[in-house]
Design an enzyme around this catalytic site. Structure first.
Site, mmCIF file in Angstrom:
data_model
loop_
_atom_site.group_PDB
_atom_site.id
_atom_site.type_symbol
_atom_site.label_atom_id
_atom_site.label_comp_id
_atom_site.label_asym_id
_atom_site.label_seq_id
_atom_site.Cartn_x
_atom_site.Cartn_y
_atom_site.Cartn_z
ATOM 1 N N ASN A 220 -3.420 -7.329 -4.662
ATOM 2 C CA ASN A 220 -2.505 -7.890 -5.670
ATOM 3 C C ASN A 220 -2.382 -9.387 -5.374
ATOM 4 O OD1 ASN A 220 -0.407 -8.663 -7.295
ATOM 5 N ND2 ASN A 220 1.152 -7.407 -6.272
ATOM 6 N N LYS B 17 -0.882 -11.602 -7.034
ATOM 7 C CA LYS B 17 0.393 -12.187 -7.487
ATOM 8 C C LYS B 17 0.105 -13.487 -8.259
ATOM 9 C CE LYS B 17 2.673 -9.713 -3.796
ATOM 10 N NZ LYS B 17 3.773 -9.587 -2.865
ATOM 11 N N HIS C 172 6.480 -3.396 -9.907
ATOM 12 C CA HIS C 172 6.465 -4.087 -8.616
ATOM 13 C C HIS C 172 7.876 -4.604 -8.319
ATOM 14 C CE1 HIS C 172 5.589 -6.898 -5.425
ATOM 15 N NE2 HIS C 172 4.455 -6.241 -5.251
ATOM 16 N N GLU D 268 8.905 -7.277 -7.135
ATOM 17 C CA GLU D 268 9.167 -8.664 -7.562
ATOM 18 C C GLU D 268 9.562 -8.698 -9.037
ATOM 19 O OE1 GLU D 268 5.500 -10.198 -5.995
ATOM 20 O OE2 GLU D 268 6.296 -9.869 -3.984
ATOM 21 N N GLU E 5 6.104 0.617 -1.440
ATOM 22 C CA GLU E 5 6.216 -0.732 -0.884
ATOM 23 C C GLU E 5 7.676 -1.009 -0.507
ATOM 24 O OE1 GLU E 5 2.646 -3.289 -2.455
ATOM 25 O OE2 GLU E 5 4.433 -3.663 -3.643
ATOM 26 N N GLY F 244 5.568 -9.357 2.401
ATOM 27 C CA GLY F 244 5.485 -10.783 2.711
ATOM 28 C C GLY F 244 6.273 -11.199 3.944
ATOM 29 N N SER G 258 2.773 -6.091 4.057
ATOM 30 C CA SER G 258 2.184 -6.697 5.249
ATOM 31 C C SER G 258 0.992 -5.913 5.810
ATOM 32 C CB SER G 258 3.252 -6.943 6.328
ATOM 33 O OG SER G 258 4.241 -7.828 5.836
HETATM 34 P P1 13P Z 1 2.152 -8.512 1.278
HETATM 35 O O1 13P Z 1 0.875 -7.784 1.639
HETATM 36 O O2 13P Z 1 1.976 -9.991 1.148
HETATM 37 O O3 13P Z 1 3.275 -8.111 2.174
HETATM 38 O O4 13P Z 1 2.552 -8.020 -0.219
HETATM 39 C C1 13P Z 1 2.596 -6.665 -0.508
HETATM 40 C C2 13P Z 1 2.723 -6.510 -1.971
HETATM 41 O O5 13P Z 1 3.747 -6.824 -2.567
HETATM 42 C C3 13P Z 1 1.560 -5.954 -2.709
HETATM 43 O O6 13P Z 1 1.891 -5.615 -4.016
#
Ligand code: 13P
Length: 251
Positions: free
Chosen positions: A9, A11, A95, A97, A167, A173, A213
């Site tokens: 992903n 983003k 997601h 976010e 997640e 992150g 992560s």
């Molecule tokens: P990270 O791998 O940067 O922690 O992000 C995970 C994520 O949100 C994948 O959709």
């Protein structure tokens, strides 16, 4: 047997040029890849260019979001019809976010799930709890409620085509990964919830990815867990070398 699914992903990252360079390199390096699915999720602006590079290769691609109507006066939105038109296979929905920053509700996510499945796309439905919810012992309740509300009126056949990504928000992150055992336990809880909402056959077909992560150094131990069928990778999917290492976790 469920086919492993490793997804990147990206983003809100990468220009069209960078996205195309990335997938060209992926196509070359992964042409001998084992029996698994590797999916990249570029930003909308790069989707069409990426589609042209990965056509007829073993690299799949998807969108990070979409609206639930097919067309109309929805300024700034992208429809499932538009995604299907360029051959999008997968779409990430719900997601954290989008839930947290953009205010997406469980009801909106449910409408998006139905729309994606109507267009024969495979949704990757993201669920996850916040740190304070985990600390209060409420993680399973939160995940259960997200699943029940996001999967409302989704048929058995549609569910079998759906991928779930667990997640935990505190792992995204942050460099903090859920322990393989804790992740496996939550995946087993998710599968149990799918059994109660559908049946054993459907639940045995649904792939459940872990996200938060994931890196080249922890993918192996995560994938060794019986309930973990794949990974949804953020930061570590932006660099080809690191994403290839993750996709080649078995080698
Ligand atoms: P990270 O791998 O940067 O922690 O992000 C995970 C994520 O949100 C994948 O959709």
């Amino acid at each position: 047997m469920r086919k492993p699914i490793i997804a990147g992903n990206w983003k809100m990252n990468k220009t069209v040029k960078k996205a195309v360079e990335f997938v060209k390199e992926m196509v070359e390096t992964m042409n001998d890849c084992p029996d698994m699915e590797i999916v990249v999720f570029p930003p909308f602006t790069a989707l069409h260019a990426v589609a042209n590079v990965v056509r007829d290769t073993n690299i799949l691609f998807g969108a990070q979001n979409m609206y639930y109507e097919s067309a109309g006066a929805y300024t700034g939105e992208i429809s499932p019809l538009m995604l299907a038109d360029i051959g999008v296979h997968f779409v990430i929905l719900g997601h954290s976010e989008r839930r947290e920053i953009l205010g997406e509700t469980n009801e909106i996510i449910n409408l998006k799930m139905k729309a994606a499945l109507n267009y024969r796309m495979k949704p990757i439905l993201c669920v996850g709890e916040k740190l304070e919810e985990r600390e209060k012992g409420k993680a399973e309740d939160v995940i259960h409620s997200q699943l029940v509300r996001n999967l409302q009126d989704i048929s058995k056949d549609e569910m079998a085509r759906t991928v779930i990504a667990y997640e935990p928000l505190w792992a995204i992150g942050t460099g903090k990964t859920a322990s393989p055992e804790d992740a496996n336990k939550m995946h087993a809880f998710i599968r149990g919830t799918i059994i109660s909402l559908y049946d054993k056959r459907v639940a045995s077909m649904v792939r459940i990815q872990y996200g938060g992560s994931v890196r080249p150094d922890n993918i192996g131990i995560l994938m060794a867990q019986p309930e973990i069928d794949g990974a949804l990778v953020g930061g570590a999917s932006l660099d080809v070398e690191s994403f290839v290492k993750i996709a080649r976790y078995t080698l």
